[in-house]
Design a protein around this motif. Sequence first.
Motif, mmCIF file in Angstrom:
data_model
loop_
_atom_site.group_PDB
_atom_site.id
_atom_site.type_symbol
_atom_site.label_atom_id
_atom_site.label_comp_id
_atom_site.label_asym_id
_atom_site.label_seq_id
_atom_site.Cartn_x
_atom_site.Cartn_y
_atom_site.Cartn_z
ATOM 1 N N CYS A 194 0.834 -1.199 0.000
ATOM 2 C CA CYS A 194 0.000 0.000 0.000
ATOM 3 C C CYS A 194 0.873 1.256 0.000
ATOM 4 N N GLU A 195 0.448 2.252 -0.748
ATOM 5 C CA GLU A 195 1.169 3.521 -0.804
ATOM 6 C C GLU A 195 0.826 4.363 0.424
ATOM 7 N N ILE A 196 1.840 5.086 0.951
ATOM 8 C CA ILE A 196 1.636 5.927 2.125
ATOM 9 C C ILE A 196 2.214 7.312 1.862
ATOM 10 N N GLN A 197 1.687 8.269 2.621
ATOM 11 C CA GLN A 197 2.226 9.626 2.611
ATOM 12 C C GLN A 197 3.114 9.786 3.836
ATOM 13 N N THR A 198 4.420 10.075 3.615
ATOM 14 C CA THR A 198 5.396 10.103 4.708
ATOM 15 C C THR A 198 6.689 10.723 4.203
ATOM 16 N N TRP A 199 7.761 10.594 5.019
ATOM 17 C CA TRP A 199 9.100 10.962 4.578
ATOM 18 C C TRP A 199 9.644 9.822 3.716
ATOM 19 N N CYS A 200 9.943 10.121 2.474
ATOM 20 C CA CYS A 200 10.398 9.102 1.523
ATOM 21 C C CYS A 200 11.835 9.403 1.068
ATOM 22 N N PRO A 201 12.621 8.345 0.796
ATOM 23 C CA PRO A 201 12.283 6.914 0.915
ATOM 24 C C PRO A 201 12.253 6.471 2.370
ATOM 25 N N ILE A 202 11.541 5.352 2.657
ATOM 26 C CA ILE A 202 11.435 4.883 4.040
ATOM 27 C C ILE A 202 12.771 4.314 4.499
ATOM 28 N N GLU A 203 12.943 4.304 5.806
ATOM 29 C CA GLU A 203 14.231 3.933 6.404
ATOM 30 C C GLU A 203 14.653 2.521 6.036
ATOM 31 N N GLU A 204 13.743 1.538 6.131
ATOM 32 C CA GLU A 204 14.123 0.142 5.934
ATOM 33 C C GLU A 204 14.631 -0.122 4.516
ATOM 34 N N HIS A 205 14.195 0.667 3.556
ATOM 35 C CA HIS A 205 14.605 0.437 2.172
ATOM 36 C C HIS A 205 15.930 1.135 1.837
ATOM 37 N N ALA A 206 16.141 2.340 2.367
ATOM 38 C CA ALA A 206 17.277 3.152 1.920
ATOM 39 C C ALA A 206 18.362 3.316 2.973
ATOM 40 N N VAL A 207 18.305 2.567 4.061
ATOM 41 C CA VAL A 207 19.249 2.775 5.155
ATOM 42 C C VAL A 207 20.672 2.416 4.720
ATOM 43 N N VAL A 208 21.631 3.207 5.214
ATOM 44 C CA VAL A 208 23.057 2.959 4.995
ATOM 45 C C VAL A 208 23.691 2.787 6.376
ATOM 46 N N ARG A 209 24.270 1.613 6.604
ATOM 47 C CA ARG A 209 24.827 1.293 7.921
ATOM 48 C C ARG A 209 26.304 1.653 7.981
ATOM 49 N N GLU A 210 26.651 2.344 9.035
ATOM 50 C CA GLU A 210 28.014 2.787 9.246
ATOM 51 C C GLU A 210 28.747 1.792 10.148
ATOM 52 N N PRO A 211 30.034 1.571 9.970
ATOM 53 C CA PRO A 211 30.766 0.668 10.873
ATOM 54 C C PRO A 211 30.816 1.231 12.285
ATOM 55 N N PRO A 212 31.018 0.365 13.282
ATOM 56 C CA PRO A 212 31.036 0.823 14.680
ATOM 57 C C PRO A 212 32.161 1.816 14.942
ATOM 58 N N LEU A 213 31.931 2.660 15.903
ATOM 59 C CA LEU A 213 32.930 3.649 16.315
ATOM 60 C C LEU A 213 33.832 2.975 17.362
#
Length: 415
Positions: A168-187
């Motif tokens: 289903c399509e939603i109105q929100t901040w796009c793209p959603i986090e789960e699809h476009a997330v970029v994970r950084e290595p631990p500090l």
Amino acid sequence: MCEAFHHITMGLREFILEYFQGFWDYETPKVMVVKNTTLGVIYRSVQFLVITYFIWYVFISQKAYQESETRPESSVYTLMKGSAVHGDDILDTVEYARPSEGGDVISTILRREFTYNQMQGTCAEYFKVPNANCTKDSDCVEGEVDFNGHGRRTGRCVQYYNYTFKTCEIQTWCPIEEHAVVREPPLVEAVNFTVFIRNSIHFPKFKVLRGNVKDASNKREMQKFLQKCSYHEEKEPYCPNFRLSYIAEQARENFTELCRTGGVIGVFINWNCNLDLDPSHCKPKYSFRRLDLRKDLANSGYYYRFAKYYNKDGVESRTLIKAYGMRLDIIVHGHAGKFSPIPTIISTVTAMTSVGICTIICDWIMLTFIDKNEVYSERKFDEVIKEPTEPISTELSFINSYGSNHSDLSDGVPL
């Protein structure tokens, strides 16, 4: 039946009368010397154990001779210190500490996940959200808001980004986090970060104010000491700087695992002060413990989200940051005691009274297990009943005697 009821009534009346009369009886201890070596050894042994226990527990362990205060006034100030090279970036306190300076709670970021260039618009809902998957528009209710999802549904069923299925399509901040997330290595350099914890405690009843920072003759020496020192239980007990690696180690946690999931660590500062001694002996004791759910549970760890907003081609945009970190909760406990005559008297009387348990134990042994216990029982319990007074009995004897010896005179006496 009436006769049986009468007997029951009479029995009940006699019971109540006997109980009422017995209620006013007076009982007094009777001193009886029992020449029994076994019983004497038991009595003295129990007496010695009871007295020793009360001396140790009440007066030494619990310090019951002191007046105590358990609700002190406390103040906590925290500050994260350190910097780290992370790729091409230099991270300082503003980047990794939340808040940069605070009270009894402070956290440091150990790992970040970014979702770049989010803008207000419409996009496909995350496919793991309940009832988000669809095949046609009628599967999506327009205006519906799923609080487990990311926004408000538009009523359209659209393709899930570059996948073959639809959601289903939603109105929100796009793209959603789960699809476009970029994970950084631990500090990993955070292992050398330090947290400055300044704590002062005040016992108003005794007018004693103490702090966990070492006293110095002047401000310059104080600053020099704080810049170089690192807390050690024996070598530097008055240094308020704690390395995160030391805190994790004392809490028995793996720092690498904390970087992955985050966690909440409790820093407990205990002030147990015996004010019969000089106040300089009143020192803080630190302990550390993991407070959140364990790492093997699905909802364990610690993380939070925040965003950095900016304009991109005249459109409000943001970078969403999900931060995993170590949160420190500083918890202060205080207890102070000082000699006072009133609790000393109360504790002494209590200790002396408790010695009476020795007599109870030995009486039970004497009347139950030792030979001739029936003889001891007869000698121990006596019942004293009030006898008729002697003048009355004497008078009755005289009348009876007179009547029997002078019966012949009653015939000649006019009545």
